[in-house]
Design a protein around this motif. Structure first.
Motif, PDB file in Angstrom:
ATOM      1  N   GLY A 126       8.698 -31.489 -18.008  1.00 48.61           N
ATOM      2  CA  GLY A 126       9.451 -31.019 -18.969  1.00 48.61           C
ATOM      3  C   GLY A 126       8.846 -30.585 -20.019  1.00 48.61           C
ATOM      4  N   ALA A 127       7.459 -30.327 -20.090  1.00 47.60           N
ATOM      5  CA  ALA A 127       6.472 -29.768 -20.953  1.00 47.60           C
ATOM      6  C   ALA A 127       6.439 -28.267 -20.891  1.00 47.60           C
ATOM      7  CB  ALA A 127       5.468 -30.453 -20.983  1.00 47.60           C
ATOM      8  N   SER A 128       5.972 -27.591 -21.634  1.00 47.88           N
ATOM      9  CA  SER A 128       5.099 -26.426 -21.773  1.00 47.88           C
ATOM     10  C   SER A 128       3.744 -26.323 -21.654  1.00 47.88           C
ATOM     11  CB  SER A 128       5.539 -25.683 -23.024  1.00 47.88           C
ATOM     12  OG  SER A 128       6.991 -25.466 -23.171  1.00 47.88           O
ATOM     13  N   VAL A 129       2.968 -25.369 -21.668  1.00 52.46           N
ATOM     14  CA  VAL A 129       1.730 -25.449 -21.451  1.00 52.46           C
ATOM     15  C   VAL A 129       0.580 -24.775 -22.483  1.00 52.46           C
ATOM     16  CG1 VAL A 129      -0.212 -24.652 -19.721  1.00 52.46           C
ATOM     17  CG2 VAL A 129       2.176 -25.371 -18.830  1.00 52.46           C
ATOM     18  N   ALA A 130      -0.212 -25.515 -22.900  1.00 53.88           N
ATOM     19  CA  ALA A 130      -1.460 -24.861 -23.617  1.00 53.88           C
ATOM     20  C   ALA A 130      -2.510 -25.214 -23.162  1.00 53.88           C
ATOM     21  CB  ALA A 130      -1.383 -25.552 -25.128  1.00 53.88           C
ATOM     22  N   LEU A 131      -3.555 -24.184 -23.125  1.00 55.63           N
ATOM     23  CA  LEU A 131      -4.833 -24.134 -22.368  1.00 55.63           C
ATOM     24  C   LEU A 131      -5.847 -23.215 -23.151  1.00 55.63           C
ATOM     25  CD1 LEU A 131      -4.367 -21.308 -21.001  1.00 55.63           C
ATOM     26  CD2 LEU A 131      -3.327 -22.676 -19.135  1.00 55.63           C
ATOM     27  N   ILE A 132      -7.223 -23.525 -22.629  1.00 59.91           N
ATOM     28  CA  ILE A 132      -8.186 -22.478 -23.163  1.00 59.91           C
ATOM     29  C   ILE A 132      -8.936 -21.818 -21.976  1.00 59.91           C
ATOM     30  CG2 ILE A 132     -10.389 -22.607 -24.564  1.00 59.91           C
ATOM     31  CD1 ILE A 132      -9.134 -24.989 -25.998  1.00 59.91           C
ATOM     32  N   ALA A 133      -9.750 -22.621 -21.373  1.00 60.78           N
ATOM     33  CA  ALA A 133     -10.392 -22.113 -20.058  1.00 60.78           C
ATOM     34  C   ALA A 133      -9.975 -21.151 -19.147  1.00 60.78           C
ATOM     35  CB  ALA A 133     -11.483 -23.261 -19.686  1.00 60.78           C
ATOM     36  N   ALA A 134      -8.759 -21.589 -18.693  1.00 58.14           N
ATOM     37  CA  ALA A 134      -8.118 -20.986 -17.677  1.00 58.14           C
ATOM     38  C   ALA A 134      -7.662 -19.500 -17.743  1.00 58.14           C
ATOM     39  CB  ALA A 134      -6.617 -21.654 -17.521  1.00 58.14           C
ATOM     40  N   ILE A 135      -7.878 -19.155 -19.073  1.00 54.05           N
ATOM     41  CA  ILE A 135      -7.665 -17.526 -19.372  1.00 54.05           C
ATOM     42  C   ILE A 135      -8.859 -17.350 -20.036  1.00 54.05           C
ATOM     43  CG2 ILE A 135      -6.484 -16.057 -20.879  1.00 54.05           C
ATOM     44  CD1 ILE A 135      -3.843 -17.383 -20.389  1.00 54.05           C
ATOM     45  N   MET A 136      -9.468 -17.933 -21.077  1.00 56.25           N
ATOM     46  CA  MET A 136     -10.618 -17.381 -22.050  1.00 56.25           C
ATOM     47  C   MET A 136     -11.777 -17.299 -21.082  1.00 56.25           C
ATOM     48  SD  MET A 136     -10.067 -16.913 -25.014  1.00 56.25           S
ATOM     49  CE  MET A 136      -8.158 -16.403 -25.085  1.00 56.25           C
ATOM     50  N   ALA A 137     -12.092 -18.225 -20.156  1.00 52.47           N
ATOM     51  CA  ALA A 137     -13.406 -18.309 -19.368  1.00 52.47           C
ATOM     52  C   ALA A 137     -12.933 -17.514 -17.882  1.00 52.47           C
ATOM     53  CB  ALA A 137     -13.816 -19.777 -19.291  1.00 52.47           C
ATOM     54  N   SER A 138     -11.978 -16.669 -17.791  1.00 53.75           N
ATOM     55  CA  SER A 138     -11.755 -16.189 -16.538  1.00 53.75           C
ATOM     56  C   SER A 138     -12.434 -14.865 -16.588  1.00 53.75           C
ATOM     57  CB  SER A 138     -10.073 -15.891 -16.445  1.00 53.75           C
ATOM     58  OG  SER A 138      -9.760 -15.204 -15.293  1.00 53.75           O
ATOM     59  N   ASN A 139     -12.891 -14.306 -15.228  1.00 50.26           N
ATOM     60  CA  ASN A 139     -13.322 -13.131 -15.068  1.00 50.26           C
ATOM     61  C   ASN A 139     -12.474 -12.015 -15.125  1.00 50.26           C
ATOM     62  OD1 ASN A 139     -16.121 -14.008 -14.887  1.00 50.26           O
ATOM     63  ND2 ASN A 139     -15.843 -14.480 -12.852  1.00 50.26           N
ATOM     64  N   ASN A 140     -11.013 -12.411 -14.950  1.00 50.81           N
ATOM     65  CA  ASN A 140      -9.806 -11.568 -15.166  1.00 50.81           C
ATOM     66  C   ASN A 140      -8.648 -12.333 -15.731  1.00 50.81           C
ATOM     67  OD1 ASN A 140      -7.793  -9.578 -14.550  1.00 50.81           O
ATOM     68  ND2 ASN A 140      -8.518  -9.213 -12.472  1.00 50.81           N
ATOM     69  N   PRO A 141      -8.973 -12.322 -17.122  1.00 52.56           N
ATOM     70  CA  PRO A 141      -8.086 -12.968 -17.862  1.00 52.56           C
ATOM     71  C   PRO A 141      -6.519 -12.227 -17.600  1.00 52.56           C
ATOM     72  CG  PRO A 141      -9.199 -11.668 -19.324  1.00 52.56           C
ATOM     73  CD  PRO A 141     -10.034 -11.502 -17.884  1.00 52.56           C
ATOM     74  N   GLY A 142      -6.404 -11.145 -17.391  1.00 53.58           N
ATOM     75  CA  GLY A 142      -5.230 -10.346 -17.306  1.00 53.58           C
ATOM     76  C   GLY A 142      -4.406 -11.032 -16.062  1.00 53.58           C
ATOM     77  N   SER A 143      -5.245 -11.238 -14.954  1.00 53.09           N
ATOM     78  CA  SER A 143      -4.641 -11.657 -13.630  1.00 53.09           C
ATOM     79  C   SER A 143      -4.329 -13.149 -13.781  1.00 53.09           C
ATOM     80  CB  SER A 143      -5.746 -11.296 -12.550  1.00 53.09           C
ATOM     81  OG  SER A 143      -5.269 -12.180 -11.244  1.00 53.09           O
ATOM     82  N   ALA A 144      -5.294 -13.971 -14.449  1.00 52.51           N
ATOM     83  CA  ALA A 144      -5.193 -15.351 -14.529  1.00 52.51           C
ATOM     84  C   ALA A 144      -4.026 -15.735 -15.420  1.00 52.51           C
ATOM     85  CB  ALA A 144      -6.489 -16.041 -15.292  1.00 52.51           C
ATOM     86  N   ALA A 145      -3.523 -14.852 -16.545  1.00 49.57           N
ATOM     87  CA  ALA A 145      -2.397 -15.120 -17.150  1.00 49.57           C
ATOM     88  C   ALA A 145      -1.128 -14.865 -16.567  1.00 49.57           C
ATOM     89  CB  ALA A 145      -2.467 -14.260 -18.488  1.00 49.57           C
ATOM     90  N   GLN A 146      -1.276 -13.824 -15.525  1.00 44.59           N
ATOM     91  CA  GLN A 146       0.077 -13.403 -14.831  1.00 44.59           C
ATOM     92  C   GLN A 146       0.311 -14.448 -13.790  1.00 44.59           C
ATOM     93  OE1 GLN A 146      -1.103  -9.645 -13.060  1.00 44.59           O
ATOM     94  NE2 GLN A 146       0.424  -8.422 -14.093  1.00 44.59           N
ATOM     95  N   LYS A 147      -0.742 -15.116 -13.215  1.00 42.99           N
ATOM     96  CA  LYS A 147      -0.654 -16.306 -12.208  1.00 42.99           C
ATOM     97  C   LYS A 147       0.140 -17.507 -13.092  1.00 42.99           C
ATOM     98  CE  LYS A 147      -4.007 -14.800  -9.207  1.00 42.99           C
ATOM     99  NZ  LYS A 147      -5.403 -14.955  -8.536  1.00 42.99           N
TER     100      LYS A 147
END
Length: 212
Positions: A177-198
Motif C-alpha cells: 500500500g506504499a509508494s516508492v522513493a529511491l536513489i540508486a535505481a535511477i541515479m546510478a543506472s547506465n540508462n536512467p530513462g529506461s530504469a525509470a520507465q521500468k
C-alpha cells in the motif's frame, strides 16, 4: 493534484558519469513527475544554482521539485516544496514560511515518527530503510515490509517506502500500500530513462493487481 507513485532522490556522485541534469531529464522524459534535490555537501550558493537549474528543467516536463531540508533554498529557487529530515523543524514551522500550496515531505524511521509527521501537517512521508542499503546505513536495521504495511495502513497521507528498493523488489513495496522513493535505481543506472520507465511500469502493474 495527487502525488505520483515514484519519487527519485538525487545523488550527483552516483550520477557522475552522465551528470545530474541529464540523469534527471531522462527520468522526467520517462514520466517521473516528482523529485528531491538532496546534495548535502554543497554550499548554499552552489545548491541554489543547482536548484534553479533543476526547477526549470522540472517545469519543462510538468514535474515538481522538492529541496532537502532547506526552506530558504526552496523559496529562493521557486521550488515546489521541501523534504524535511527527522532532525529538522516541524512541518508546521516549515508551512509558516512556505505558505499554502507547497509540498512538505518528512523522512521517518518508525510508525510513531510517521504518525507525528502527519499530525504536524506533512503532505507525505518517506519511511525506511525498508531493505538494507548503503545510503541509509546510519539509520539502523531495515524496518521491513511489515512495518511499511503498518505505516501505510495507519496514515491517511502517502507513505513512500525508501531504502534498497529497485526493480527486483518494487512490487513488494507497492503491495504493502506504499509508494516508492529511491536513489540508486535511477541515479546510478547506465540508462536512467529506461530504469525509470521500468520502475513506473512495475508500480502501475502492481497497483492494478492490488485493485483486483
Amino acid at each position: 493534484m495527487g502525488l505520483p507513485g515514484l519519487y527519485p532522490i538525487t545523488d550527483r556522485k552516483a550520477a557522475y558519469a552522465k551528470g545530474l541534469l541529464p540523469t534527471l531529464e531522462a527520468a522526467f522524459k520517462a514520466g517521473v513527475r516528482l523529485a528531491q534535490l538532496r546534495e548535502k555537501d554543497l554550499c548554499a550558493k552552489e545548491l541554489l544554482s543547482l536548484a534553479i537549474e533543476l526547477k526549470d528543467l522540472a517545469r519543462l516536463y510538468g514535474a515538481r521539485l522538492l529541496i532537502n531540508d532547506r526552506v530558504d533554498i526552496a523559496l529562493l529557487a521557486g521550488a515546489d516544496g521541501v523534504h524535511l529530515t527527522s532532525r529538522s523543524y516541524s512541518p508546521k514551522e516549515a508551512r509558516s514560511l512556505l505558505g499554502a500550496g507547497k509540498l512538505i515531505g518528512v523522512s521517518t524511521h518508525s510508525v510513531e515518527e510517521a504518525l507525528k509527521a502527519q499530525e504536524d501537517g506533512a503532505d507525505f512521508v518517506t519511511f525506511g530503510p525498508v531493505f538494507p542499503t548503503a545510503s541509509k546505513a546510519g539509520m539502523g536495521e531495515p524496518l521491513g515490509l511489515d512495518r511499511l504495511r503498518e505505516a501505510a495502513d495507519k496514515l491517511s497521507i502517502p507513505v513512500y517506502g525508501l531504502g534498497g528498493i529497485d526493480e527486483s523488489n518494487i512490487t513488494e513495496v507497492v503491495g504493502q500500500g506504499a509508494s516508492v522513493a529511491l536513489i540508486a535505481a535511477i541515479m546510478a543506472s547506465n540508462n536512467p530513462g529506461s530504469a525509470a520507465q521500468k520502475l513506473l511500469a512495475a508500480i502501475e502493474s502492481s497497483k492494478q493487481i492490488t485493485r483486483r
